[in-house]
Structures are given as structure tokens and as C-alpha cells.
Write a protein that holds these residues in place. Structure first.
Motif, mmCIF file in Angstrom:
data_model
loop_
_atom_site.group_PDB
_atom_site.id
_atom_site.type_symbol
_atom_site.label_atom_id
_atom_site.label_comp_id
_atom_site.label_asym_id
_atom_site.label_seq_id
_atom_site.Cartn_x
_atom_site.Cartn_y
_atom_site.Cartn_z
ATOM 1 N N VAL A 12 0.685 -1.204 0.127
ATOM 2 C CA VAL A 12 0.104 0.110 -0.026
ATOM 3 C C VAL A 12 0.980 1.070 -0.023
ATOM 4 C CG1 VAL A 12 -1.764 1.296 1.320
ATOM 5 C CG2 VAL A 12 -2.006 -1.141 1.144
ATOM 6 N N ILE A 13 1.686 1.390 0.773
ATOM 7 C CA ILE A 13 2.654 2.413 1.041
ATOM 8 C C ILE A 13 4.025 2.136 0.087
ATOM 9 C CG2 ILE A 13 4.532 3.488 2.331
ATOM 10 C CD1 ILE A 13 2.368 3.563 4.804
ATOM 11 N N MET A 14 4.367 0.943 -0.179
ATOM 12 C CA MET A 14 5.623 0.441 -0.805
ATOM 13 C C MET A 14 5.258 -0.749 -1.508
ATOM 14 S SD MET A 14 8.269 -1.166 1.711
ATOM 15 C CE MET A 14 9.300 -1.784 0.435
ATOM 16 N N ASP A 15 5.917 -0.789 -2.866
ATOM 17 C CA ASP A 15 5.713 -2.127 -3.579
ATOM 18 C C ASP A 15 6.818 -3.095 -3.009
ATOM 19 O OD1 ASP A 15 4.231 -3.604 -5.070
ATOM 20 O OD2 ASP A 15 4.999 -2.611 -7.032
ATOM 21 N N SER A 16 6.480 -3.781 -2.053
ATOM 22 C CA SER A 16 7.309 -4.652 -1.211
ATOM 23 C C SER A 16 7.474 -6.085 -1.447
ATOM 24 C CB SER A 16 7.366 -4.395 0.323
ATOM 25 O OG SER A 16 5.739 -4.711 0.653
ATOM 26 N N GLU A 17 6.422 -6.677 -1.977
ATOM 27 C CA GLU A 17 6.053 -8.068 -2.343
ATOM 28 C C GLU A 17 7.351 -8.482 -3.164
ATOM 29 O OE1 GLU A 17 4.771 -9.376 0.139
ATOM 30 O OE2 GLU A 17 3.625 -7.661 0.713
ATOM 31 N N PRO A 18 7.653 -7.977 -4.022
ATOM 32 C CA PRO A 18 8.534 -8.635 -5.074
ATOM 33 C C PRO A 18 10.006 -8.812 -4.236
ATOM 34 C CG PRO A 18 7.402 -6.832 -6.245
ATOM 35 C CD PRO A 18 6.897 -6.737 -4.888
ATOM 36 N N ILE A 19 10.125 -8.022 -3.318
ATOM 37 C CA ILE A 19 11.323 -7.733 -2.550
ATOM 38 C C ILE A 19 11.320 -8.849 -1.540
ATOM 39 C CG2 ILE A 19 13.166 -6.494 -1.170
ATOM 40 C CD1 ILE A 19 11.872 -3.856 -2.261
ATOM 41 N N HIS A 20 10.167 -9.219 -0.825
ATOM 42 C CA HIS A 20 9.967 -10.128 0.100
ATOM 43 C C HIS A 20 10.184 -11.553 -0.835
ATOM 44 C CE1 HIS A 20 8.407 -8.485 3.806
ATOM 45 N NE2 HIS A 20 7.755 -7.589 3.263
ATOM 46 N N TYR A 21 9.475 -11.748 -1.772
ATOM 47 C CA TYR A 21 9.932 -13.058 -2.384
ATOM 48 C C TYR A 21 11.316 -13.089 -2.851
ATOM 49 C CZ TYR A 21 9.480 -16.377 -6.332
ATOM 50 O OH TYR A 21 9.878 -17.498 -7.234
ATOM 51 N N GLU A 22 11.920 -12.311 -3.275
ATOM 52 C CA GLU A 22 13.479 -12.473 -3.598
ATOM 53 C C GLU A 22 14.144 -13.049 -2.371
ATOM 54 O OE1 GLU A 22 14.879 -8.908 -5.171
ATOM 55 O OE2 GLU A 22 13.350 -8.843 -7.210
ATOM 56 N N THR A 23 14.157 -12.445 -1.177
ATOM 57 C CA THR A 23 14.914 -12.912 -0.300
ATOM 58 C C THR A 23 14.467 -14.214 0.251
ATOM 59 O OG1 THR A 23 13.212 -11.678 1.211
ATOM 60 C CG2 THR A 23 15.080 -10.358 0.712
#
Length: 224
Positions: A12-23
């Protein structure tokens, strides 16, 4: 009457899910797992890292503990946030300005850690828009339970029925509804194919959220 807007952070504030998935992918590959797909991550969007690793340990029979992977995963994710050059989701800053200019209070309620939330708000220079934040570390039961949103309302000393939550995940929407709050489902494709059907309204961009919509939700002018 609209008194406060509660923001989820990831998606919502940041597009974080791709970063989560990568880690997560880098960690789980060490255990010989070769079929960890974005859809596997998407099931846990809005939930604690602990819940994700508990589920993956059970699914893949990983010879480790949820505690160990949570610590490793959170550290890797925090490092990625510090190193990567990215900004808030498009339309967020104008939305924050619209809400603030009308005297409506704002707070963040996220399943992320306090360290994670602070890092993101500071990185985007948006800390001053919010009167604080609450994390999964502050409650016993996390999303889809309502505790984190109820704590956010309590922190601001406002009634849940006077709050609107902006969420991108199924578990977060359920938490908001269970808290007795109105909920805007934000459709973020990077958060996976989330079921937002229980939200009172669904938007595809922050540009679709204005004060009129927020106020109508809290006076129940829009029916679910």
C-alpha cells in the motif's frame, strides 16, 4: 464521521512483495527447494514472516525452525530495503497530502516489524504524515485477527467505526472488517491475486481515493 485513515504498509505504501519474494527465494533454495513460486509467497501476504516460514517448513519439510528463518529473512529483507533505490507507490504522496490537508489523522498498521516500518517511512520522508505506527510485535494475534487495527484506533483514541483502512491483502481486509472498520481494498498486482471481495470498495490506484469517498464510507453511504 471520518476521524482516521489507517494504512497497511507492504503493498500500500511501498511495493514490497517482490523484494520479500526475492529474499525468501534465496533462503529456501539453500534447502534444495526449486519450485518456490510467487504464488507460494502470495498466500502469506499481510501476515507475519513467522507464519510464512512456519507454513513453508511444514510444506517442504525444511530441517530448521521458524525462528531461525524469521531472523535470517528479516535481516536479509532489511538489508535489501537499505540497498535498493525505490520510492513509494505511485499516487501515495498526493493521497497523503489530500488527507492531511483536510485535517484527517493517519497511522500505519503493518505486520512488518517496527524496525522495518521506521526504515520505510524514513526512507520515503513521510514519517511526519503519520501520528505513529503499530506492528505485529505490538499485538498477540496478527492479521487476519483485528487486534492490530483496534490498537491503531486506540493509539489515536478514535472509535473503530470512524476509521477507514487501506489494505492490499485478503488477510488485512478480513482484519479490518473484523475490527468494525470500513475498508478500501487496493488492488496491487505485485501482491498476487488477492481476494479483496470483503472490502467495502476496491480501487486500482491511490488516485481513486479522495476525501469524499473516505467520508461516504464512514457514514455508510456506500453499502457492501
Amino acid at each position: 464521521m471520518l476521524e482516521a485513515v489507517i494504512f497497511d504498509m507492504d503493498g500500500v505504501i511501498m511495493d514490497s512483495e517482490p523484494i520479500h519474494y526475492e529474499t525468501e527465494l534465496e533462503i529456501i533454495k539453500r534447502f534444495g527447494v526449486t519450485d518456490y513460486a510467487p504464488e507460494d509467497h502470495a498466500k502469506y501476504v499481510g501476515m507475519r514472516t513467522w507464519d510464512l516460514w512456519t507454513g513453508n517448513i511444514a510444506k517442504y519439510g525444511l530441517d530448521t525452525t521458524a525462528e531461525a528463518l524469521t531472523i535470517e529473512g528479516d535481516e536479509a529483507y532489511i538489508n535489501a530495503l537499505r540497498e535498493k533505490d525505490f520510492g513509494p507507490i505511485e499516487g501515495l504522496l498526493p493521497l497523503l497530502n489530500r488527507i492531511q490537508s483536510n485535517g484527517i489523522r493517519m497511522i500505519v498498521a503493518s505486520s512488518a516489524s517496527r524496525e522495518n516500518i521506521k526504515l520505510v517511512l524514513d526512507k520515503f520522508a513521510i514519517t511526519d504524515f503519520f501520528e505513529g505506527y503499530v506492528s505485529s510485535q505490538d499485538v498477540k494475534k496478527t492479521k487476519p485477527n483485528p487486534d492490530i487495527f483496534l490498537l491503531a484506533a486506540k493509539t489515536l483514541d478514535v472509535s473503530p467505526e470512524h476509521c477507514v483502512v487501506i489494505e492490499d491483502a485478503k488477510h488485512g481486509v478480513q482484519a479490518a472488517i473484523s475490527a468494525g472498520m470500513k475498508c478500501i481494498g487496493y488492488r496491487n498486482l505485485n501482491s498476487g491475486n488477492q481476494d479483496l471481495s470483503k472490502a467495502h470498495i476496491i480501487v486500482n490506484t491511490h488516485d481513486n481515493i479522495d476525501l469524499k469517498l473516505l467520508e461516504e464510507l464512514t457514514i455508510d453511504a456506500l453499502k457492501h
